[in-house]
Each structure stands twice: as C-alpha cells, then as structure tokens.
Design a protein around this motif. Structure first.
Motif, PDB file in Angstrom:
ATOM      1  N   GLU A  29      40.921  48.603  27.217  1.00  0.00           N
ATOM      2  CA  GLU A  29      40.887  49.791  28.074  1.00  0.00           C
ATOM      3  C   GLU A  29      41.242  49.491  29.527  1.00  0.00           C
ATOM      4  O   GLU A  29      41.791  50.355  30.212  1.00  0.00           O
ATOM      5  N   ARG A  30      40.984  48.266  29.993  1.00  0.00           N
ATOM      6  CA  ARG A  30      41.052  48.057  31.431  1.00  0.00           C
ATOM      7  C   ARG A  30      41.928  46.890  31.862  1.00  0.00           C
ATOM      8  O   ARG A  30      41.988  46.574  33.046  1.00  0.00           O
ATOM      9  N   THR A  31      42.593  46.214  30.915  1.00  0.00           N
ATOM     10  CA  THR A  31      43.415  45.066  31.296  1.00  0.00           C
ATOM     11  C   THR A  31      44.754  45.092  30.583  1.00  0.00           C
ATOM     12  O   THR A  31      44.956  45.825  29.617  1.00  0.00           O
ATOM     13  N   GLN A  32      45.649  44.255  31.062  1.00  0.00           N
ATOM     14  CA  GLN A  32      46.908  44.019  30.363  1.00  0.00           C
ATOM     15  C   GLN A  32      47.262  42.544  30.484  1.00  0.00           C
ATOM     16  O   GLN A  32      46.811  41.857  31.391  1.00  0.00           O
ATOM     17  N   GLY A  33      48.059  42.058  29.536  1.00  0.00           N
ATOM     18  CA  GLY A  33      48.462  40.653  29.536  1.00  0.00           C
ATOM     19  C   GLY A  33      47.531  39.747  28.772  1.00  0.00           C
ATOM     20  O   GLY A  33      47.653  38.514  28.868  1.00  0.00           O
ATOM     21  N   ALA A  39      48.432  34.211  32.915  1.00  0.00           N
ATOM     22  CA  ALA A  39      48.320  32.945  32.194  1.00  0.00           C
ATOM     23  C   ALA A  39      48.882  31.813  33.044  1.00  0.00           C
ATOM     24  O   ALA A  39      50.014  31.889  33.528  1.00  0.00           O
ATOM     25  N   VAL A  40      48.081  30.780  33.243  1.00  0.00           N
ATOM     26  CA  VAL A  40      48.528  29.629  34.033  1.00  0.00           C
ATOM     27  C   VAL A  40      48.213  28.350  33.269  1.00  0.00           C
ATOM     28  O   VAL A  40      47.212  28.255  32.563  1.00  0.00           O
ATOM     29  N   ASP A  41      49.067  27.381  33.420  1.00  0.00           N
ATOM     30  CA  ASP A  41      48.871  26.074  32.788  1.00  0.00           C
ATOM     31  C   ASP A  41      48.354  25.074  33.811  1.00  0.00           C
ATOM     32  O   ASP A  41      48.580  25.210  35.027  1.00  0.00           O
ATOM     33  N   TYR A  42      47.671  24.070  33.320  1.00  0.00           N
ATOM     34  CA  TYR A  42      47.212  22.986  34.189  1.00  0.00           C
ATOM     35  C   TYR A  42      48.399  22.181  34.682  1.00  0.00           C
ATOM     36  O   TYR A  42      49.287  21.795  33.915  1.00  0.00           O
ATOM     37  N   LEU A  43      48.423  21.942  35.982  1.00  0.00           N
ATOM     38  CA  LEU A  43      49.398  21.058  36.606  1.00  0.00           C
ATOM     39  C   LEU A  43      48.625  20.042  37.440  1.00  0.00           C
ATOM     40  O   LEU A  43      47.598  20.381  38.038  1.00  0.00           O
ATOM     41  N   PRO A  44      49.084  18.811  37.520  1.00  0.00           N
ATOM     42  CA  PRO A  44      48.303  17.768  38.209  1.00  0.00           C
ATOM     43  C   PRO A  44      48.251  18.022  39.714  1.00  0.00           C
ATOM     44  O   PRO A  44      49.104  18.715  40.280  1.00  0.00           O
TER      45      PRO A  44
END
Length: 908
Positions: free
Chosen positions: A455-459, A762-767
């Motif tokens: 109801e309240r988000t996308q992605g 969405a984010v990935d881990y980067l050093p």
C-alpha cells in the motif's frame, strides 16, 4: 478515575499516586523526598494525608489512587505533624539563610525556632572534588533523592545510601565500604541531576555558591548537541550564574548532561574575541566595527566585480540560529548571486539528507523523542548517544531497564553495546552488508509486512533481489559479525511490533554513507516500522542546529524547506518577496570549495562558527585551500585554528547573548532568548549580514530575528505556520507546520510520504575508501567523548578541562603488547597524509587491529591523518575508516613537556 482531594475533584490515571494526581490537578502537597521525575520513596513523611475509610496517616507520594478515593492533605493534625518534622530537620544545623526547599517549607509553615536542644550532629563530610558542585553532609537530611536521581534519571549508579539511622548518608563509588571514595573518583558523569533534586543545599553548584543565586531566569535552549534541551538561564548582576534544565522541556524533561549543565562558562573566557582584527603582515590590527564591515563589503564587491559571483562562497554554522543561517543563504543568493553556500552538516549528516530524501522524500527524524517510551525495540546503529547525546542516551537506558530490547550495531563496545541484548560488533565500513544481511533474514523467514509494502511503498522486489545475495554466512565473512547474531537481529527487528532505529555518524561518515542510510530505511519499510508511534528512522544530529541550518537553505543543492532551486513557482515567490532572482544553478559543496580554492577559482570565503582547519579531514589540503584564497573572513567566539589563517576576524555573540531559534533532532523549533549582553558591543551574526548587505547595495531592514522567521515562513511551506508568537506560547513546534493554526507534526508519514509512496533503494555493499595493509595495518575511527564537544573550542574553556584535558588513543591490549607499549605510552600515528602524537591507552572497547580517538584538542592534529574520501552523493567525509600505522615515539619526542603532562594525567 476521579478522586477527591481537599473537597476538589481531580482526574487521575491508573498507576498514579495521590501525590502525582494532586500535582496534575494543581494541588500542592508539602514534601522533601518526592519528585515528579522519581519513583515513590516515602522517607520524609511530610506528604502524609488522611484517607477516608483508612485509619492513620498515609504517605501520598507512595499511595496508589483508586476510583472514588477521598483524601485530605490539609488539617490541623497534619499541619502540627509537619511543623514538628520540619523542626527535627532544622535541628541538624542547616544554614538558616538557605533558599532551598527545606527553608521554604519552614517559612510556609511558620517554623521560626527549634525547640530541640543541640545534640548529635551529622558527620562533617565535605566533598569538593567535582569541578562543578560540592557535597556538604551537614546539610543532608538523607532523603535519598540524589541517589534515586543517579539511578533512575541518568542512570550512572554512582551513589548509594550508606549507614543507618542518624548516620545514614549518600556516598559516591566505594565510599560506603571504605569511606575514602569521592565524587571525582566515582562513576559520576556530572549530569547534575543529584544537585537539582537536592532539597536542602547539601549538594550545591560552585558558581552559585561563589556568585549567589540567580535573580532572574531566562528560558532558552542548549547550544551543544542536537537533543535541544530546554534550560532556564539564571542571571545575577548581568552575568549568568546557573543553567537549570527545565522540567517542562519537551526534549529533556528536566534532565541535562555535564556540557549543557556546567559547560557554559566559556562565554566569560578571557580569550574571547572582542574586537574585529585585520591581518597586517604578521600581526593583527584592531578595527572598529564600521571599519571591519566596510572592509568586508569592499573586498567582496571587488572580487565579485573582478571575477564574478562564482568566485565567492560562504560556509555557515550549524551552531548558529535558523535566522542567521537563512540570512547567510539570502546574502549569497540575493547579493552575490550564487548558491555557493554550505554548512557543517556537510561533514556529519549530509549523507542522511541524501539517503532519506531518495527513499522517503524527507530528510529528518520521522518520530519524536517521546517515542522512545513507546518503542518495543530500539536499534542503535553507528551511534554512541550516552557520550554524544547523553540525555537521549539516558532515555534509552531507562527504556532498556523497563525491559525494552536493545540492539546495537557498532565497531566499538560502547556503554549501550555493553548493556544491549545484542551487540553486532562489525568491521568499520561494512554497515551496508550487515543491514542487507538482516534484510535477507527478514525475506527468508517471511517477516515482510506485505500490507504496508503493497500500500505504501514501491521497489520492494528490487530490494528483495538485492538482499538475496547477503545470506548471514556470507555477511559474517564481510562484517565479522556471527551469522547467528545477524539472524537474531533481523528476526527481532521485524517482529517486535514497534522497532525504532536511531543512527549517527557511524552510518553517515563513510565512503558509502548514503547507502548505509538507504539500507536502514529499507529495513524499516520492509517491516512497516515507519509512520507509527514507537518506530521510524531517527538520525541523531550532532550539533545544536545541524537540522535547522539545512532546513532554512544553507545548502548548495536546495533552498529553504529542501525546495528545488529550479522550481519555477519558488523562483516567482522568491522574486516577489526578496526582490531578487533565485539562482537556479547548484552551488559548491564544502569539499568542492577546497578544490576550487587550490585551483585558484575561489577567491573569497566567509566562514561562520566552524573551525574547518581543525575538524575537516585531510587538514593539509584544507590549510592549503584557506591560504590560497585572496580574502578569508572568519567569524567566531575565539581565535580558532581557522581564524588564525584569516584575512579578517570578527567576534561572534554566544547563544546566551542573542535571540533566535534552533531546530533539534526531532524537528522541534525552539526559541533561544538573550539572557545577557555580549561583551564590548559585539554584534550578533544576523546584524553583521544586514550591515554588509546594506553596504553592498541590498538593504535588509530587519530589527529583530522574529521578522526574519516571518520571511522564512512566507517562503517555506513546511514552516508556514511558524512565528515567534506561537513559539513563545508553545514548547516549540515540530515541522511541518503548514499554517498558523496547524499544531505541528509529532509523527511523520502516518498516511503518505512526500513522494506519495516511499521508495526501496536497493544498494550493494562496496568496500570503504581505505583498508588495512602491511604498511598501514590499523583502522582508525574518530569521534566524540562525553566531556567535550566537536573541536573543543567551548568545552576547553570551562572546568570540563579539569576532567579530560587531552585526546587519547584507544588500543586493544593485545596490540599494545605486540608493539611492546605500556599503558599511557606516547605513540606516533602515521597515515598516507600526515601524522599525529597521542598517548595510547589499553581498551577492550575496540577490536584488535582497530583504534579510536577523539579530535577535541588541536595539538593532537588527528585530522591530518584522515583522507578526502567521501560519500559519492553527499560528499560527507569518511571519518570512520582511515588506515594508519602505530610507531613508538623516540626518547626525544617522548620527553616533550606537553607529552609528559599527558602521561602524568594518565598515570593519575
């Protein structure tokens, strides 16, 4: 419930005592041991009352109410009883001139003499070891309010009651066992809660004892951290003599930390700047204010004419008021014609702005401080609030003592980490991986709140796919946190029913700080922990007005209220109200300014209340940039490291010497009020801007900061209902305040987000920007300690210097043993950019291979070690990860007098 007290009907709530219900109903019941901030105790017996249907007298402070109860607290029997008790208390040789509660009660009950002969006296124990207050046992009546305040409000557990009968008294630390401990050697954190609760003056502030009690009180707001504690400034003979935390303070409820309570005496420091100073060769030439203002206007006009508006920039102050910050932005946009305006939020929470704007569409705390009392789980990420935000830290401890689960994510074993149900002690720079690992558990175990997310988000699906790559076992290899703890943390956060998260600079001051904030928001969205009481994303703002400085447009990327600079409607409104066009091109962020200055493009820079030459990273680069500009104006309270490099230095007014507003970490706009005059006719910063602007052909005709706030409200929809008249009749207003009749917003995003729906990003881990290597095998993290604040310019000029007078390096005992270092040994830290000398102390708060130090003392030159690595989106520097090596210092350097002094202090 309804009860009757002295023939008056009073509304009461379940759990109230008679005393609490009476206070709420405006009925005074005498007491010495009762306090609105403490649990019932019932030792003084002054609050006794007669209860219909019950024989005898009963302590109203500990008697629970029941519906229909009839109570009488005023009768001749009770009055006689109280007079007798007051005589007994007064017989213990208390100072008859005392203005404390006991003397006031004695006067109110017409107790003018004591019938009891002089007898046994209290033990003559007097403790003056604390820099701020002292204890005199001869004045004590053993009410235990000080002990209960230390346990229940702070809680520091530094005090206990020892002895029995007439010999009972409070004692600090191990004093009850050996009789030798004093306040200074105990776990006392000097918050002053015990002093405030003391009803007799047995605990007394040294400034009040030496200068006398205040004659008037002026309500204001603390100018240290972002909690926004309300204080009553006590003034006597034109000087501040006391700062008392206000019981009705909406953010602090009568509590304070040692900095706000006692760290205000810097306003009287002998080395305060008092007159404008112009650099003339190698010396400083005093100027009149008129000469200084003419000089600024002339130089800025010359440079603008010769090089264009993009050759000038301003860095405003998160310690300044909203009104001053707005005017500096207006000056740059309307007079100079550029958006080259930034503030010191850039180096702390700019990553929060970037991360929260992209996910939620708003960059401030979603909830209020009172929500800590409503949460069913508290998650603390990259923050050390018991030292950086002590009043809030105390509130978290209080919640945990009530049984609220606490999860801490931090590379160090902080005080909260020690207390926590779960401590996830991760490798510095791996926040994103750990938060994604918790997200993996939430997805894998079916803990997503599908109703909320649909109801309240996308992605959502993109985020689900991203966290699929972070099973706890893989996450453990990246972060060092055991997989079982990652699973447990994810489950608890998702299933508590109301999980509230707070984050600090341990999230934002990283190469990927914005990603860390986004990862944290993703967890809240996935579990529906946002837009509800006791939940939310709540950044702990570092300085008193970090929130407000950005809110009112001291940013190169947004106008006031985070409005886009290229908004046509805003441009039209701006032109109509200010008479000048709004520049649409984004300006330079602070790190961009250093690059532009070194390249020769930036010719003039005006810095207000911000010591970049001590606190920014990669100080060699910063110093080079400051020396390279043609005209550098610095406005501050003291001759800071930045001021030493200036062309022209202007003195500034402190928060006690001017009017304005601050906005705290819960979006609460609060008044500060002028309590005393600034020394030697110093002008507040808003007047300085007006004077320079008028000299450059653009008059700003304000006569009071309230008029500036009125203009901010006209230009800023989220502040449209804010005015001084309303602020003076409310305990602050929390934005958005959409109209003059709007009550403000305690809880954001209840029904919708500014973007309509919130966005999973969405984010990935980067050093991180740096990792340990053979040449630089240690990872250094920097931060604050309890006793000092940022660059230390204020706290180093108070008695806080008697508590801590140097930065020290925390190092794991195994690492010190491997390097052959004794506790207190002086070491040289070396990075690819510089070096610093520090005393090393053994600490198991850090993991092997990790180091921690503060940056409060300029002689330590800690920030020379740090790199210019910064968050991609916000340019927030990576203070939390720097690769260094540790070298024992040779004998010649170790014998330096300053280092010998530090070593002596550590040994003591």
């Amino acid at each position: 419930m309804q009860i009757t007290i002295n023939d008056r009907t009073v509304q009461a709530e379940s759990g109230d005592t008679i005393y609490v219900a009476a206070v709420r109903g405006g009925i005074h019941i005498p007491s010495l041991c009762a306090s609105r901030h403490l649990s019932p105790y019932g030792s003084c017996r002054l609050c006794l009352g007669e209860i219909a249907g019950l024989a005898g007298l009963h302590a109203t402070c500990s008697m629970p109410v029941r519906d229909g109860m009839v109570v009488r607290t005023e009768s001749e029997t009770l009055a006689r009883h109280r007079r007798n008790l007051l005589e007994l208390y007064l017989s213990e040789s208390l100072d008859p001139a005392s203005t404390q509660e006991l003397q006031k009660l004695a006067q109110a009950h017409r107790v003018t003499s004591v019938r009891y002969p002089a007898g046994a006296k209290r033990a003559p124990i007097r403790d003056e070891s604390n820099p701020f207050f002292m204890f005199d046992n001869a004045r004590c009546i053993s009410c235990a309010r000080c002990v209960r305040a230390c346990d229940e409000i702070q809680p520091a557990f530094a005090l206990s009651m020892v002895g029995s009968g007439f010999a009972m008294r409070p004692a600090w630390g191990r004093g009850g066992l050996s009789g030798s401990s004093d306040i200074a050697s105990s776990t006392c954190v000097s918050c002053g809660a015990c002093v405030k609760e003391c009803p007799t003056g047995a605990l007394a502030e040294k400034t009040v004892s030496s200068q006398g009690p205040p004659a008037t009180l002026v309500r204001t707001t603390c100018a240290y951290c972002g909690v926004g504690c309300a204080f009553d400034a006590g003034v006597r003979d034109g000087n501040v003599v006391q700062m008392v935390p206000a019981d009705d303070g909406p953010s602090n409820s009568g509590h304070a930390c040692l900095k706000g309570r006692f760290g205000w005496t810097y306003v009287n420091a002998p080395d305060r700047l008092r007159t404008p100073l112009l650099r003339s060769g190698g010396t400083w030439k005093p100027l009149s204010w008129a000469e200084a203002l003419d000089c600024i206007a002339g130089e800025l006009t010359r440079i603008t004419t010769q090089y264009g508006p993009d050759a000038l920039a301003t860095i405003s102050s998160s310690r300044g008021t909203n009104e001053e910050n707005y005017l500096f932005g207006k000056f740059m946009r309307c007079v100079i014609g550029t958006n080259h305006i930034d503030n010191c939020a850039r180096v702390c929470h700019s990553a929060t702005v970037s991360g929260m704007m992209e996910t939620l569409g708003a960059s401030a705390a979603t909830n209020s401080i009172k929500d800590f009392d409503l949460a069913k789980l508290i998650l603390v990420v990259g923050a050390n609030p018991t030292e950086s935000h002590p009043v809030l830290g105390a509130r978290i401890i209080q919640a945990h003592r009530r049984g609220i689960p606490l999860i801490v994510i931090d590379p160090r074993r902080t005080e909260l980490a020690r207390l926590a149900d779960l401590h996830l002690q991760l490798e510095p720079g791996t926040n994103v991986a750990l938060l994604n690992g918790m997200g993996h558990v939430i997805v894998e175990e079916g803990l997503i709140d599908r109703t909320f997310t649909s109801e309240r988000t996308q992605g959502l699906e993109e985020w689900v796919n991203a966290v699929a790559d972070y099973p706890p076992e893989k996450t453990e290899r990246i972060t060092g946190v055991p997989a079982r703890l990652i699973r447990e943390a994810g489950r608890r956060f998702a299933s508590s029913g109301a999980s509230l998260s707070v984050h600090g600079l341990g999230v934002t001051e990283h190469r990927w700080g914005s990603h860390g904030v986004m990862s944290l928001v993703n967890l809240a969205l996935a579990t529906g922990n946002i837009g509800k009481p006791g939940t939310g994303i709540n950044p702990l703002r570092g300085q008193n007005n970090v929130q407000g400085a950005s809110d009112v447009g001291c940013l190169p990327t947004y106008f006031a209220g985070y409005q886009p600079l290229d908004d046509p409607g805003l441009a039209t409104l701006h032109q109509r109200i200010t008479g000048r066009p709004l520049p649409a091109k984004r300006g330079m962020k602070t790190p961009d300014m250093w690059d532009a200055a070194i390249a020769g493009r930036l010719k003039a820079l005006w810095i207000i209340g911000y010591d970049v030459a001590q606190t920014d990273p990669n100080l060699k680069k910063v110093h080079q940039a400051l020396r390279n500009v043609e005209f550098l104006v610095v406005q501050d309270l003291f001759m800071s490291e930045t001021a030493k490099l200036a062309s022209l230095v202007l003195p500034a007014a402190s928060f006690l010497e001017k009017d304005g507003t601050f906005t705290n970490l819960e979006r609460r706009i609060q008044r500060i009020r002028k309590a005393v005059d600034p020394p030697d006719g110093i002008l507040p910063e808003w007047q300085v801007v007006c004077e320079v602007s008028a000299r450059m052909g653009y008059p700003m005709t304000y006569t009071h900061p309230s008029q500036i706030m009125d203009e901010i409200a006209k230009l800023t929809p989220m502040l449209a209902g804010v005015s001084y008249d309303r602020l003076d009749h409310h305990a602050g207003l929390q934005w958005p305040v959409l109209s003059p009749t709007h009550a403000g917003t305690e809880l954001m995003h209840q029904k919708e987000f500014p973007k309509g729906k919130a966005h999973f990003v969405a984010v990935d881990y980067l050093p991180p920007g740096e990792t340990a290597s053979q040449y630089y095998p240690f990872i250094l993290t920097t931060g604050r300690i309890l006793q000092h604040y940022n660059c230390g310019a204020q706290t180093r000029r108070t008695a806080l210097l008697n508590v801590v007078d140097a930065d020290v390096l925390e190092m794991h005992p195994a690492d010190m043993e491997h390097l052959g270092l004794d506790d207190g040994a002086i070491v040289r830290l070396v990075s690819a950019r510089g070096q610093a000398l520090l005393p090393a102390v053994k600490s198991e708060r850090v993991l092997p291979g990790h180091l921690f130090t503060s940056f409060h003392f300029p002689e330590s030159t800690v920030n020379q070690l740090l790199s210019s690595s910064a968050d991609e989106s916000s340019k927030c520097p990576e203070y939390k990860v720097s690769a260094v090596r540790v070298e024992p210092v040779d004998r010649d350097a170790a014998d330096h007098p300053e280092l010998r002094r530090i070593r002596r202090r550590l040994i003591l």
